[in-house]
Design an enzyme around this catalytic site. Sequence first.
Site, PDB file in Angstrom:
ATOM      1  N   PRO A 130       0.759  -1.070   0.004  1.00 47.03           N
ATOM      2  CG  PRO A 130      -1.011  -1.740   1.550  1.00 47.03           C
ATOM      3  CD  PRO A 130       0.301  -2.198   1.060  1.00 47.03           C
ATOM      4  CG  PHE A 158      -2.565  -2.864  -6.569  1.00 45.90           C
ATOM      5  CD1 PHE A 158      -3.946  -2.630  -6.370  1.00 45.90           C
ATOM      6  CD2 PHE A 158      -1.863  -1.651  -6.259  1.00 45.90           C
ATOM      7  CE1 PHE A 158      -4.395  -1.239  -6.244  1.00 45.90           C
ATOM      8  CE2 PHE A 158      -2.201  -0.424  -6.031  1.00 45.90           C
ATOM      9  CZ  PHE A 158      -3.656  -0.137  -5.872  1.00 45.90           C
ATOM     10  CD  GLU A 365       4.499  -7.550 -14.426  1.00 43.78           C
ATOM     11  OE1 GLU A 365       4.845  -7.128 -13.118  1.00 43.78           O
ATOM     12  OE2 GLU A 365       4.372  -8.696 -14.802  1.00 43.78           O
TER      13      GLU A 365
END
Length: 384
Positions: A130, A158, A365
């Site tokens: 986070p 995520f 990424e």
Amino acid sequence: MRAMTTTLTKDQLALAEVTLDFTEEHLTPHAVAWDRDKHFPVDVLRKAAGLGLGGIYVREESGGSGLSRADGVVIFEVLATGCPSIAGYLSIHNMVAWMIDHYGDEPQRARWLPDLCAMDALGSYCLTEPGAGSDAAALRTRAVRDGDDYVLTGVKQFISGAGASQVYLVMARTGGEGPGGVSAFVVERDDPGLSFGPNEQKMGWNAQPTRQVVLDGVRIPADRMLGAEGDGFRIAMAGLNGGRLGIAACSLGGGRSALHRSLAYLADREAFGAPLLDAQALRFRLADMATELAAARALVRQAAEALDGGDPQAPQLCAMAKRFATDTGYTVADRALQLHGGYGYLSEYGIEKIVRDLRVHQILEGTNEIMRLIVARGLTEVAR
């Protein structure tokens, strides 16, 4: 298909054809419904593993396909023509499998790779937190040594596949601040103290779950560490070089699908007494879309060959390819939506899904701003 196969070897052409058959049968017909229903098709992933797509870069002796990065970008581009979300997850899963194969010892490879390659176990990559996204070296998840164990505490954000995956490659801090204090661990879904947040409500990539991974005093044996203590950040970045190529190739596939759908739509639709495909302005737009995809594909393949060859410039080339291909794929898909007019905004045509799916490729990424930073750093180091 012709545009992407002109420079392929015979083996790569065969890979593309087999992957296309699989994509057209198992991905393309279902992609819109999976997105609508937020369905993660694990059964289809296991069918993909039957073609060797669960361990693309894993050595054959470890149960994988032993293919190159140059082979992989061909595979992922084709898969993404059917569903960028599922192709993107497969890229992440293969990144995890490669990292275990490349950095793990023999017992670790024997323990996790057979199931990962068969996709009886799914893999997730746990770096982002986070409060530590682009600044990944600032991660706060801690792994504290306690006798023969490590105890992990922290939250990862995520995480693709979270909750459905059995294998979690977790980066945690074992030492001081900065990248040198990070180590890599393999955590399993059934380890006590591991839990997951709710499935995130997302703009795209709805055909795969994205959740927090919560580590609340997860105790694992010390032999779950991948590589040596303090090697985690280096391992994480090495994995991302390949992961960036996978996501770049997925953007090419999504953009290519959007372009082909536009060609079919403009050929079928008439305005002012003539097919839209006869309008020179629209033909020029299609020509630009095709040209930009071809340029991005060439850069992605150049970067893949550099990574395969151990070129010291490979990280910069992977960053270039990721930035350029993800920007290009999204732009092409957005133009395709415009070419479809109001119909492009309807879910049944599949274009708006491609736009939504490809938008996140510019973020994950490593954001495209971070890709620019990597490229610029490489340039300035040479200049000095």
